[in-house]
Design an enzyme around this catalytic site. Structure first.
Site, short mmCIF file in Angstrom:
data_model
loop_
_atom_site.label_atom_id
_atom_site.label_comp_id
_atom_site.label_asym_id
_atom_site.label_seq_id
_atom_site.Cartn_x
_atom_site.Cartn_y
_atom_site.Cartn_z
N CYS A 14 0.85 -1.47 -0.05
CA CYS A 14 0.25 -0.18 -0.09
C CYS A 14 1.17 1.25 -0.14
O CYS A 14 1.36 1.38 -0.62
CB CYS A 14 -1.18 0.12 0.99
SG CYS A 14 -0.16 0.04 2.87
N ARG A 20 -3.89 -0.44 5.69
CA ARG A 20 -3.56 -1.28 5.33
C ARG A 20 -3.01 -2.86 4.13
O ARG A 20 -3.50 -4.40 4.84
CB ARG A 20 -4.88 -1.22 3.72
CG ARG A 20 -5.89 -0.14 3.27
CD ARG A 20 -5.54 0.37 1.79
NE ARG A 20 -4.25 1.61 1.76
CZ ARG A 20 -4.19 2.12 1.01
NH1 ARG A 20 -5.58 2.45 -0.20
NH2 ARG A 20 -3.19 2.54 0.66
N ASP A 132 -8.85 3.79 1.38
CA ASP A 132 -7.53 3.89 2.53
C ASP A 132 -8.16 4.10 3.82
O ASP A 132 -9.21 5.54 3.71
CB ASP A 132 -6.75 5.46 1.66
CG ASP A 132 -5.42 5.49 2.67
OD1 ASP A 132 -5.27 4.43 3.92
OD2 ASP A 132 -4.50 6.29 2.67
P1 4NP Z 1 -2.42 2.47 4.04
O1 4NP Z 1 -2.43 4.55 4.47
O2 4NP Z 1 -0.69 3.10 2.54
O3 4NP Z 1 -2.79 1.93 3.76
O4 4NP Z 1 -0.49 2.57 5.15
C1 4NP Z 1 -1.39 5.44 4.26
C2 4NP Z 1 -1.34 5.66 5.61
C3 4NP Z 1 -0.42 7.11 5.63
C4 4NP Z 1 -0.43 7.95 4.92
C5 4NP Z 1 -1.24 7.68 3.53
C6 4NP Z 1 -1.65 6.26 3.86
N1 4NP Z 1 0.14 9.07 4.73
O5 4NP Z 1 0.74 9.76 3.76
O6 4NP Z 1 1.00 9.32 5.69
#
Ligand code: 4NP
Length: 166
Positions: A14, A20, A132
């Site tokens: 991800c 995720r 997300d």
């Molecule tokens: P992930 O969610 O891709 O599902 O881990 C996110 C977690 C943090 C960030 C973006 C997406 N961020 O921009 O810090």
């Protein structure tokens, strides 16, 4: 050809590797076990903001509620070598799929990169992307259940294909 004596290696990808894909890592491991498959599963992020960090506490809480301890996982960033090291690479959404595809230089690398919901044949019902939940506290259980359904379907599909092709 991969060596049939080594475990099948699966990587969930991800953006941040804190929401995720850590859930996907744990759920794919559990689904593999339930299907009698010997898999090595890991996860990574295409972004580097959370390298070394544990999964988001909201994800840890929902995982715990469903019997999974993901607290020992640590964020890491996707590296080019991952495209050689893993047999199946599952992108949580189209943006991460594009990033993965841009890393893939060889056809055999491109072939193992899949969009999770498409590979699980859930795209028609849920669209191409695992949403997300980072910006929405209320959706962690929903995303957990979506990934769980997809992980179970992926494990069943791989088990079936393996049985047919051997
Ligand atoms: P992930 O969610 O891709 O599902 O881990 C996110 C977690 C943090 C960030 C973006 C997406 N961020 O921009 O810090």
């Amino acid at each position: 050809m991969r060596d049939p004596n080594t475990p099948f290696r699966v990587l969930a990808v991800c953006l941040g590797n804190i929401c995720r894909s850590p859930l996907a890592e744990a759920l794919l491991s559990r689904a593999a076990q339930a299907n009698g498959l010997e898999w090595e599963v890991d996860s990574a992020g295409t972004g580097g903001w959370h390298v070394g960090a544990p999964p988001d506490p909201r994800g840890q809480a929902v995982a715990k509620q469903y019997g999974l301890d993901i607290s020992k996982q640590r964020g890491r960033r996707l590296k080019a070598q991952d495209l050689d090291d893993y047999d199946l690479i599952l992108a949580m959404d189209s943006r991460n799929l594009e990033t993965l595809q841009s890393f893939a230089a060889k056809p055999e690398q491109k072939d193992k990169i899949k969009l999770l919901l498409a590979y699980a044949e859930l795209e028609e019902a849920h669209g191409p992307d695992v949403f997300d939940p980072y910006w929405d506290d209320s959706r962690f259980e929903e995303v957990f259940l979506l990934i769980e359904n997809a992980a179970n379907r992926v494990a069943e599909k791989v088990r079936h294909e393996w049985a047919v092709n051997r």
